[in-house]
Design a protein around this motif. Structure first.
Motif, PDB file in Angstrom:
ATOM      1  N   ILE A 224     -41.463   5.045   4.303  1.00 39.98           N
ATOM      2  CA  ILE A 224     -42.703   5.812   4.442  1.00 39.98           C
ATOM      3  C   ILE A 224     -43.237   5.621   5.852  1.00 39.98           C
ATOM      4  N   ILE A 225     -43.514   6.744   6.504  1.00 46.36           N
ATOM      5  CA  ILE A 225     -44.025   6.682   7.876  1.00 46.36           C
ATOM      6  C   ILE A 225     -45.367   7.403   7.932  1.00 46.36           C
ATOM      7  N   ALA A 226     -46.388   6.704   8.384  1.00 52.39           N
ATOM      8  CA  ALA A 226     -47.702   7.331   8.546  1.00 52.39           C
ATOM      9  C   ALA A 226     -48.029   7.358  10.040  1.00 52.39           C
ATOM     10  N   GLU A 227     -48.055   8.576  10.580  1.00 51.21           N
ATOM     11  CA  GLU A 227     -48.341   8.724  12.008  1.00 51.21           C
ATOM     12  C   GLU A 227     -49.821   8.459  12.276  1.00 51.21           C
ATOM     13  N   GLU A 228     -50.209   8.511  13.560  1.00 50.01           N
ATOM     14  CA  GLU A 228     -51.593   8.235  13.954  1.00 50.01           C
ATOM     15  C   GLU A 228     -52.602   8.985  13.084  1.00 50.01           C
ATOM     16  N   ASN A 229     -53.677   8.297  12.734  1.00 45.33           N
ATOM     17  CA  ASN A 229     -54.778   8.904  11.974  1.00 45.33           C
ATOM     18  C   ASN A 229     -54.347   9.578  10.679  1.00 45.33           C
ATOM     19  N   SER A 230     -53.367   9.030  10.031  1.00 44.04           N
ATOM     20  CA  SER A 230     -52.984   9.670   8.772  1.00 44.04           C
ATOM     21  C   SER A 230     -53.222   8.691   7.625  1.00 44.04           C
ATOM     22  N   HIS A 231     -53.109   9.231   6.423  1.00 46.56           N
ATOM     23  CA  HIS A 231     -53.414   8.417   5.249  1.00 46.56           C
ATOM     24  C   HIS A 231     -52.529   8.860   4.104  1.00 46.56           C
ATOM     25  N   VAL A 232     -51.939   7.908   3.398  1.00 44.74           N
ATOM     26  CA  VAL A 232     -51.126   8.274   2.245  1.00 44.74           C
ATOM     27  C   VAL A 232     -51.196   7.180   1.175  1.00 44.74           C
ATOM     28  N   SER A 233     -51.208   7.623  -0.073  1.00 41.21           N
ATOM     29  CA  SER A 233     -51.191   6.688  -1.187  1.00 41.21           C
ATOM     30  C   SER A 233     -49.969   6.990  -2.037  1.00 41.21           C
ATOM     31  N   TYR A 234     -49.227   5.974  -2.364  1.00 41.65           N
ATOM     32  CA  TYR A 234     -47.907   6.138  -2.959  1.00 41.65           C
ATOM     33  C   TYR A 234     -47.741   5.184  -4.136  1.00 41.65           C
ATOM     34  N   LEU A 235     -47.146   5.664  -5.210  1.00 41.87           N
ATOM     35  CA  LEU A 235     -46.963   4.779  -6.354  1.00 41.87           C
ATOM     36  C   LEU A 235     -45.546   4.854  -6.896  1.00 41.87           C
ATOM     37  N   GLU A 236     -44.975   3.707  -7.227  1.00 40.52           N
ATOM     38  CA  GLU A 236     -43.663   3.731  -7.878  1.00 40.52           C
ATOM     39  C   GLU A 236     -43.770   3.132  -9.275  1.00 40.52           C
ATOM     40  N   GLY A 237     -43.040   3.744 -10.198  1.00 38.74           N
ATOM     41  CA  GLY A 237     -42.996   3.235 -11.566  1.00 38.74           C
ATOM     42  C   GLY A 237     -41.546   3.016 -11.942  1.00 38.74           C
ATOM     43  N   CYS A 238     -41.267   2.003 -12.741  1.00 40.45           N
ATOM     44  CA  CYS A 238     -39.871   1.672 -13.047  1.00 40.45           C
ATOM     45  C   CYS A 238     -39.672   1.334 -14.516  1.00 40.45           C
ATOM     46  N   THR A 239     -38.652   1.937 -15.139  1.00 42.17           N
ATOM     47  CA  THR A 239     -38.268   1.541 -16.498  1.00 42.17           C
ATOM     48  C   THR A 239     -36.747   1.573 -16.635  1.00 42.17           C
ATOM     49  N   ALA A 240     -36.235   0.910 -17.653  1.00 44.87           N
ATOM     50  CA  ALA A 240     -34.785   0.862 -17.865  1.00 44.87           C
ATOM     51  C   ALA A 240     -34.486   0.664 -19.344  1.00 44.87           C
ATOM     52  N   PRO A 241     -33.289   1.103 -19.802  1.00 49.50           N
ATOM     53  CA  PRO A 241     -32.927   0.888 -21.211  1.00 49.50           C
ATOM     54  C   PRO A 241     -32.646  -0.580 -21.495  1.00 49.50           C
ATOM     55  N   VAL A 242     -32.601  -0.882 -22.802  1.00 49.89           N
ATOM     56  CA  VAL A 242     -32.293  -2.235 -23.241  1.00 49.89           C
ATOM     57  C   VAL A 242     -30.776  -2.419 -23.279  1.00 49.89           C
ATOM     58  N   TYR A 243     -30.256  -3.312 -22.494  1.00 46.02           N
ATOM     59  CA  TYR A 243     -28.835  -3.690 -22.557  1.00 46.02           C
ATOM     60  C   TYR A 243     -28.736  -5.198 -22.626  1.00 46.02           C
ATOM     61  N   ASP A 244     -27.637  -5.684 -23.210  1.00 41.83           N
ATOM     62  CA  ASP A 244     -27.438  -7.134 -23.272  1.00 41.83           C
ATOM     63  C   ASP A 244     -27.064  -7.726 -21.928  1.00 41.83           C
ATOM     64  N   GLU A 245     -26.423  -6.894 -21.104  1.00 42.15           N
ATOM     65  CA  GLU A 245     -25.975  -7.367 -19.801  1.00 42.15           C
ATOM     66  C   GLU A 245     -27.124  -7.280 -18.801  1.00 42.15           C
ATOM     67  N   ASN A 246     -27.089  -8.148 -17.824  1.00 41.58           N
ATOM     68  CA  ASN A 246     -28.086  -8.053 -16.755  1.00 41.58           C
ATOM     69  C   ASN A 246     -27.680  -6.960 -15.786  1.00 41.58           C
ATOM     70  N   GLN A 247     -28.672  -6.268 -15.278  1.00 40.95           N
ATOM     71  CA  GLN A 247     -28.390  -5.252 -14.267  1.00 40.95           C
ATOM     72  C   GLN A 247     -29.116  -5.644 -12.988  1.00 40.95           C
TER      73      GLN A 247
END
Ligand SMILES: Nc1ncnc2c1ncn2[C@@H]1O[C@H](COP(=O)(O)OP(=O)(O)OP(=O)(O)O)[C@@H](O)[C@H]1O
Ligand SMILES: [Mg+2]
Lengths: 480, 257
Positions: A224-247
């Motif tokens: 994410i690049i915010a040039e001079e005098n700029s403004h941004v709001s950003y959100l990330e959300g994360c989900t995953a299925p249930v597995y026995d193995e680690n990912q």
């Protein structure tokens, strides 16, 4: 004591996002070597310089050792059998919603994230990333009118190579650490955002990461690049299925704020966190760093970390510009056998730079929750200020909470304040609320929400409800 | 309304018996006072009636409106109209008084089939209750008991009582910590709240409170049992003579030791 048991059992409600989507994947060999790295680059039709970037990172990675300094124990990922690239077979051209695989569309609907612009939260643009591949980015035209570029990293490599060349790896160099090096070699996709000079991004931007494939590692890259005098709001959300193995999930996020620019980056992380015995779950080994390059610039990290079986994550800010401001607001909830070692680094380089750290750790079950924070004031950083507050809350008798603050000051005008508290959700607190007619579940929810209030109010409004709900799901359930 | 029958209770899991056969009967419209030396089990009694999980009833029964409530959770007892003003009110950081009270009021209302109040209606409702105990409205937006002075916490308990309108109120040393004016104001408030359909059990060390709130019965608790019961004048006698002369009663009765 029976009461404590009841308390502990209620915290473990079942994971609601654990379903799997049945889709076909492109064939891709597992394991890693230079040919695999080239193949990834080829699949993505990348220019020569990008391939070189990857190869350099790969060569650095091969020389590096897997770190183990953190407060967590787990079975190491098997790097030689992992699959480093995974893409749905019918990958759409990202032009229209109609081209998105209906199964994938349905997945996002189930997660409560309709990709249909009409149905989306007003004022939020979404980039949907499925197994590291950007599936669809909404509101693109509307953002383009304002001059904001919001697309997948893959597209940005094709369409804005000058920006990628200039900024990618400039905050988190490929050699930065083991997982960042691996990511730089094999990253598959992620989000790119560019906000031009004098622009306030007209809507919240958000990316939803979904891991579906069982065998693949996840290596997203966000820039994410915010040039001079700029403004941004950003959100990330994360989900995953249930597995026995680690990912394995090893992402890299880089933020760059130029003069007077402001970036607010929020995360709601709810990867699958494994079962009661610590089987399965995501390894969340992420490098997130922001650079306040310009004067008066500001970067805020807000995170609500509830998922993953192991989390190692330290969103940091390098305060280069004079008068720049760095903030870190964090709620980390661990339950069952989860282990989180998370915190931040604030590196003060410019004059009059200011940083604030508010960290709330909640541990339940047999989990282990560590805060690790570093505040560094360099020689030239006259009048730098830091305020840190780290509070831990324990639920039950079998969990752990730890605080590791590191402070380094090379300038006598700097001021660093650190406060830390540990409290236990006591039977007396719950009894008091129950005596007022509130159920045990709701009492815990109230207490925890009260504890996290300062951080939750930093989340963008559109997501505050979601955050509350998530804390609720994580901490409520049927009393056993 | 409330009947304790040979109530024995101990600290759960530790086998330390604290209540050693309490008998007590409280009827609608009555005010009872319980006095007694430090550590005699007065607070424990109030917590056991309210259902604190830390204590286990090993013998006897608690009847509320004729039915045993031993199997009920603390929140269910609250729904049934039992209110405990704590000797040491608990701090809940980050949760405002208003948030707690609205949630309390509405859950209790729902469980009794009464109408819930929306935030605006609730606002009007609690403002009126505030004036009953002359509490500053600033306290509404502060975190529950957090950083409150000792006296402020006690006043806040009675404010909550006013909002929740219980039918049985157990007030554990509400007078301790209140200044002279506050004692009068809070006592007036309690008197206004009391009527023919509810009952109050006051736990106190000081007969002064009983000048403001006139009890129908006074009980003396020593070593986990009620050893003497009398009228209002018993409090005066205790003020004068202390508890020494009653200690013997406890052993005369036998079973206690
Ligand atoms: N959880 C507990 N574990 C061990 N002992 C306890 C516990 N709770 C109460 N006790 C003991 O039981 C006894 C009665 O305590 P309680 O608080 O009921 O006394 P009290 O009559 O209210 O005294 P005061 O007038 O000082 O408030 C005390 O000796 C106390 O130490
Ligand atoms: Mg007491």
């Amino acid at each position: 004591m029976s009461e404590t048991k009841a308390l502990e059992s209620m915290i473990g409600e079942e994971y609601k996002y654990g379903f799997t989507t049945d889709i076909e994947y492109e064939d891709f060999p597992s394991g890693i070597n230079e040919d695999i790295v080239r193949l990834i680059s080829e699949k993505k039709n990348e220019p020569e310089w990008m391939t070189e970037f990857r190869l350099k990172a790969y060569r650095a990675w091969v020389e590096m050792e897997e770190p183990s300094w953190f407060n967590a124990t787990y079975e190491k990922p098997k790097f030689d059998t992992l699959q480093y690239y995974s893409a749905p077979k019918n990958k759409p051209k990202l032009n229209s919603l109609d081209e998105v695989d209906p199964n994938i569309r349905e997945t996002y609907e189930k997660l409560g994230i309709p990709l249909d612009e009409q149905k989306m939260l007003a004022g939020v643009a979404v980039d949907a990333v499925f197994d590291s591949i950007s599936i669809f980015t909404s509101f693109k035209e509307k953002l383009a009118e304002a001059g904001v570029i919001f697309c997948s990293i893959s597209e940005a490599v094709q369409d804005h190579p000058e920006l990628i060349k200039k900024y990618m790896g400039s905050v988190v160099p490929a050699r930065d650490n083991f997982y960042a090096a691996l990511n730089s070699a094999v990253f598959s996709d992620g989000s790119f955002c560019y906000v031009p000079k004098d622009t306030i991004c007209p809507m919240e931007l958000s990316t939803y990461f979904r891991i579906n494939n069982m065998n693949s590692g996840q290596f997203e890259r966000t820039l994410i690049i915010a040039e001079e005098n700029s403004h941004v709001s950003y959100l990330e959300g994360c989900t995953a299925p249930v597995y026995d193995e680690n990912q394995l999930h090893a992402a890299v996020v880089e933020l760059i704020a130029l003069d007077n620019a402001e970036i607010k980056y929020s995360t709601i992380q709810n990867w699958y966190s494994g079962d009661e015995n610590g089987k399965g779950g995501i390894y969340n080994f992420v490098t997130k760093r922001g650079a306040c390059r310009g004067k008066n610039s500001k970067i805020s990290w807000t995170q609500l970390e509830t998922g993953s079986v192991v989390t190692l994550k330290y969103p940091s800010v390098i305060l280069q510009g004079d008068n720049s401001v760095g903030e870190f607001f964090s709620v980390a909830v661990t339950n069952k056998m989860q282990q989180a070692d998370t915190g931040t680094k604030m590196i003060h380089i410019g004059k009059n730079t200011k940083s604030t750290i508010i960290s709330k750790g909640i541990s339940a079950g047999r989990s282990n929750n560590s805060y690790r924070g570093e505040v560094k004031i360099s020689k030239k950083a006259d009048n730098a200020r830091n305020y840190s507050q780290c509070d831990s809350m324990l639920i039950g008798q079998t969990c752990g909470a730890h605080t590791f603050p590191y402070i380094e000051s090379a300038n006598p005008t700097g001021k660093i304040e650190h406060e830390a508290t540990t409290s236990r959700v006591g039977e007396d607190q719950i009894f008091y609320l129950q005596q007022r007619g509130i159920s045990e579940d709701d009492a815990i929810s109230l207490i925890v929400n009260g504890f996290c209030k300062e951080v939750l109010k930093e989340l963008p409004m559109e997501f505050a409800v979601e955050a509350n709900k998530l804390l609720g799901i994580k901490l409520e359930g049927s009393v056993g | 309304m409330l009947e304790l029958k040979n109530l024995h209770a101990e600290v759960e899991g530790e086998g330390i018996e604290i209540l050693k056969g309490v008998n007590l009967k409280v009827s609608k419209g009555e005010i009872h006072a319980i006095m007694g030396p430090n550590g005699s089990g007065k607070s424990t009694l109030s917590k056991v009636v309210a259902g604190h999980p830390h204590y286990e009833v090993t013998k006897g029964d608690i009847l509320y409106n004729g039915e045993s409530i031993l199997e009920m959770d603390p929140d269910e007892r609250a729904h049934a109209g039992i209110f405990l003003a704590f000797q040491y009110p608990v701090e809940v950081p980050g949760v405002t008084n208003t948030t707690l009270l609205r949630e309390s009021y509405n859950t209790i209302a729902a469980s009794r089939g009464r109408e819930e109040l929306d935030p605006l209606e609730f606002d009007d409702y609690i403002k009126e209750k505030l004036s009953l105990v002359e509490m500053n409205p600033d306290f509404l937006e502060r975190s529950v008991n957090t950083g409150f002075s000792g006296g402020e916490k006690k006043r806040n308990e009675i404010f909550q009582m006013a909002v929740l309108q219980p039918t049985l109120s157990l007030l554990d040393e509400t007078d301790s910590g209140l200044d002279i004016d506050a004692l009068r104001i809070v006592s007036d408030g309690i008197n206004k709240l009391h009527g023919d359909h509810d009952a109050i059990v006051l736990i106190t060390h000081y007969q002064r409170l009983l000048n403001y709130i006139i009890p129908d019965h006074v009980h003396v608790m020593i070593n986990g049992r009620i050893v003497k019961t009398g009228g209002k004048e018993l409090a005066l006698e205790l003020e004068e003579k202390g508890y020494d002369w009653l200690e013997s009663l406890e052993t005369v009765n036998g079973e206690a030791k």
